[in-house]
Design a protein around this motif. Structure first.
Motif, PDB file in Angstrom:
ATOM      1  N   THR A 213      -9.718  70.792 -13.911  1.00  0.00           N
ATOM      2  CA  THR A 213     -10.132  71.166 -15.255  1.00  0.00           C
ATOM      3  C   THR A 213     -10.422  69.921 -16.085  1.00  0.00           C
ATOM      4  N   ASP A 214     -11.553  69.919 -16.774  1.00  0.00           N
ATOM      5  CA  ASP A 214     -11.899  68.811 -17.667  1.00  0.00           C
ATOM      6  C   ASP A 214     -11.385  69.141 -19.062  1.00  0.00           C
ATOM      7  N   ASP A 215     -10.410  68.358 -19.522  1.00  0.00           N
ATOM      8  CA  ASP A 215      -9.862  68.583 -20.863  1.00  0.00           C
ATOM      9  C   ASP A 215     -10.308  67.501 -21.854  1.00  0.00           C
TER      10      ASP A 215
ATOM     11  N   CYS B 213     -12.436  57.491 -18.140  1.00  0.00           N
ATOM     12  CA  CYS B 213     -13.803  56.956 -18.134  1.00  0.00           C
ATOM     13  C   CYS B 213     -14.767  57.725 -19.019  1.00  0.00           C
ATOM     14  N   CYS B 214     -14.765  59.047 -18.901  1.00  0.00           N
ATOM     15  CA  CYS B 214     -15.799  59.819 -19.598  1.00  0.00           C
ATOM     16  C   CYS B 214     -15.268  60.710 -20.713  1.00  0.00           C
ATOM     17  N   GLY B 215     -13.966  60.844 -20.841  1.00  0.00           N
ATOM     18  CA  GLY B 215     -13.410  61.762 -21.822  1.00  0.00           C
ATOM     19  C   GLY B 215     -13.680  61.337 -23.254  1.00  0.00           C
ATOM     20  N   GLN B 216     -14.325  62.213 -23.978  1.00  0.00           N
ATOM     21  CA  GLN B 216     -14.647  61.919 -25.378  1.00  0.00           C
ATOM     22  C   GLN B 216     -13.429  62.077 -26.288  1.00  0.00           C
ATOM     23  N   ASN B 217     -12.360  62.731 -25.781  1.00  0.00           N
ATOM     24  CA  ASN B 217     -11.148  62.929 -26.580  1.00  0.00           C
ATOM     25  C   ASN B 217     -10.087  61.859 -26.325  1.00  0.00           C
ATOM     26  N   ASN B 218     -10.333  60.957 -25.383  1.00  0.00           N
ATOM     27  CA  ASN B 218      -9.348  59.941 -25.034  1.00  0.00           C
ATOM     28  C   ASN B 218      -9.493  58.751 -25.986  1.00  0.00           C
ATOM     29  N   PRO B 219      -8.496  58.494 -26.829  1.00  0.00           N
ATOM     30  CA  PRO B 219      -8.632  57.424 -27.825  1.00  0.00           C
ATOM     31  C   PRO B 219      -8.739  56.022 -27.220  1.00  0.00           C
ATOM     32  N   ILE B 220      -8.258  55.817 -26.006  1.00  0.00           N
ATOM     33  CA  ILE B 220      -8.381  54.488 -25.381  1.00  0.00           C
ATOM     34  C   ILE B 220      -9.358  54.501 -24.215  1.00  0.00           C
ATOM     35  N   GLY B 221     -10.071  55.613 -24.045  1.00  0.00           N
ATOM     36  CA  GLY B 221     -11.005  55.760 -22.930  1.00  0.00           C
ATOM     37  C   GLY B 221     -12.291  54.968 -23.120  1.00  0.00           C
ATOM     38  N   LEU B 222     -13.070  54.882 -22.045  1.00  0.00           N
ATOM     39  CA  LEU B 222     -14.328  54.135 -22.059  1.00  0.00           C
ATOM     40  C   LEU B 222     -15.480  54.945 -22.649  1.00  0.00           C
ATOM     41  N   LYS B 223     -15.360  56.261 -22.661  1.00  0.00           N
ATOM     42  CA  LYS B 223     -16.363  57.173 -23.233  1.00  0.00           C
ATOM     43  C   LYS B 223     -17.756  56.948 -22.647  1.00  0.00           C
ATOM     44  N   LEU B 224     -17.807  56.821 -21.337  1.00  0.00           N
ATOM     45  CA  LEU B 224     -19.072  56.586 -20.651  1.00  0.00           C
ATOM     46  C   LEU B 224     -19.948  57.829 -20.662  1.00  0.00           C
ATOM     47  N   ALA B 225     -21.247  57.605 -20.689  1.00  0.00           N
ATOM     48  CA  ALA B 225     -22.241  58.672 -20.572  1.00  0.00           C
ATOM     49  C   ALA B 225     -23.019  58.428 -19.288  1.00  0.00           C
ATOM     50  N   PHE B 226     -23.464  59.484 -18.647  1.00  0.00           N
ATOM     51  CA  PHE B 226     -24.118  59.392 -17.347  1.00  0.00           C
ATOM     52  C   PHE B 226     -25.471  60.076 -17.381  1.00  0.00           C
ATOM     53  N   ALA B 227     -26.405  59.591 -16.572  1.00  0.00           N
ATOM     54  CA  ALA B 227     -27.745  60.181 -16.506  1.00  0.00           C
ATOM     55  C   ALA B 227     -28.388  59.809 -15.166  1.00  0.00           C
ATOM     56  N   TRP B 228     -29.380  60.581 -14.802  1.00  0.00           N
ATOM     57  CA  TRP B 228     -30.172  60.262 -13.613  1.00  0.00           C
ATOM     58  C   TRP B 228     -31.258  59.276 -13.996  1.00  0.00           C
ATOM     59  N   GLU B 229     -31.436  58.263 -13.160  1.00  0.00           N
ATOM     60  CA  GLU B 229     -32.573  57.340 -13.251  1.00  0.00           C
ATOM     61  C   GLU B 229     -33.181  57.313 -11.861  1.00  0.00           C
ATOM     62  N   GLY B 230     -34.207  58.117 -11.653  1.00  0.00           N
ATOM     63  CA  GLY B 230     -34.783  58.258 -10.313  1.00  0.00           C
ATOM     64  C   GLY B 230     -33.753  58.882  -9.386  1.00  0.00           C
ATOM     65  N   ASP B 231     -33.466  58.220  -8.261  1.00  0.00           N
ATOM     66  CA  ASP B 231     -32.484  58.719  -7.296  1.00  0.00           C
ATOM     67  C   ASP B 231     -31.065  58.250  -7.599  1.00  0.00           C
ATOM     68  N   ASP B 232     -30.912  57.416  -8.617  1.00  0.00           N
ATOM     69  CA  ASP B 232     -29.600  56.874  -8.973  1.00  0.00           C
ATOM     70  C   ASP B 232     -28.962  57.675 -10.096  1.00  0.00           C
ATOM     71  N   TYR B 233     -27.646  57.861  -9.995  1.00  0.00           N
ATOM     72  CA  TYR B 233     -26.874  58.446 -11.089  1.00  0.00           C
ATOM     73  C   TYR B 233     -26.181  57.268 -11.746  1.00  0.00           C
ATOM     74  N   VAL B 234     -26.411  57.046 -13.040  1.00  0.00           N
ATOM     75  CA  VAL B 234     -26.010  55.783 -13.663  1.00  0.00           C
ATOM     76  C   VAL B 234     -25.202  55.952 -14.941  1.00  0.00           C
ATOM     77  N   THR B 235     -24.483  54.887 -15.237  1.00  0.00           N
ATOM     78  CA  THR B 235     -23.847  54.710 -16.529  1.00  0.00           C
ATOM     79  C   THR B 235     -23.934  53.227 -16.866  1.00  0.00           C
ATOM     80  N   TYR B 236     -23.905  52.931 -18.141  1.00  0.00           N
ATOM     81  CA  TYR B 236     -23.906  51.542 -18.609  1.00  0.00           C
ATOM     82  C   TYR B 236     -22.611  51.301 -19.356  1.00  0.00           C
ATOM     83  N   PHE B 237     -22.045  50.127 -19.131  1.00  0.00           N
ATOM     84  CA  PHE B 237     -20.773  49.795 -19.755  1.00  0.00           C
ATOM     85  C   PHE B 237     -20.781  48.330 -20.150  1.00  0.00           C
ATOM     86  N   THR B 238     -20.363  48.057 -21.380  1.00  0.00           N
ATOM     87  CA  THR B 238     -20.212  46.689 -21.865  1.00  0.00           C
ATOM     88  C   THR B 238     -18.723  46.439 -22.059  1.00  0.00           C
ATOM     89  N   PRO B 239     -18.086  45.761 -21.091  1.00  0.00           N
ATOM     90  CA  PRO B 239     -16.650  45.506 -21.226  1.00  0.00           C
ATOM     91  C   PRO B 239     -16.364  44.538 -22.367  1.00  0.00           C
TER      92      PRO B 239
END
Length: 142
Positions: free
Chosen positions: A6-8, A13-39
C-alpha cells in the motif's frame, strides 16, 4: 507476517507526505523510466560528495518504479551497484531504468546515474519479485 504494498505517501524516495523524503517525480523518456535528483549537503558522505547509500537508494527506486508504472507490484530481491565516479552534491543527476528480462514472477532491471557532463557515475542491476497480494477474507470465504 503479511506484506502489503500500500502506498501511503511516506516512501522515502517518492512520498509527497514524507517530511524528510526526496519527493522524486518519475516519467518516461523514450524507453527509459527516469527521475532527476539534485543531492544537497544533507545527502553527503565526504564534503561535497553524495553518500553512496543515497545514490543506491535512488537507483533501487527508479528500477522498482518502472514496474509500478506498468501496474506490476514487485519488491527488490537483489541489487548490485557499481560506482564509477563520485556524485557531487549540488549537481542534477539523471537516474534511468529499463527492464532487462521478465520470467514469470522474476523481473531483472538495470539503472544508471548519469552526471550533467554525461559520465555514468553509477550503474545497478536488480532482481525483483512480483508480489501476489494475499487473498482478501471475502475471496477466501468463496
Amino acid at each position: 507476517m503479511t506484506i502489503s504494498l500500500t502506498d501511503d505517501g511516506m516512501c522515502f524516495c517518492c512520498g509527497q507526505n514524507n517530511p524528510i523524503g526526496l519527493k522524486l517525480a518519475f516519467a518516461w523518456e523514450g524507453d527509459d523510466y527516469v527521475t532527476y535528483f539534485t543531492p544537497g549537503a544533507v545527502h553527503q558522505s565526504y564534503a561535497g560528495i553524495t553518500h553512496g547509500g543515497i545514490v543506491s537508494t535512488v537507483l533501487d527506486e527508479v528500477m522498482g518504479r518502472i514496474m509500478s508504472s506498468r501496474g506490476i507490484p514487485a519488491v527488490t530481491a537483489r541489487m548490485e551497484v557499481r560506482f564509477r565516479h563520485a556524485v557531487p552534491t549540488g549537481e542534477r543527476v539523471r537516474f534511468a531504468a529499463r527492464i532487462v528480462r521478465e520470467r514469470g514472477k522474476v523481473i531483472d532491471a538495470s539503472a544508471t546515474a548519469v552526471l550533467a557532463d554525461g559520465r555514468i557515475a553509477a550503474e545497478a542491476t536488480g532482481r525483483f519479485l512480483v508480489h501476489a497480494a494475499p487473498a482478501s477474507s471475502e475471496e477466501t470465504a468463496m
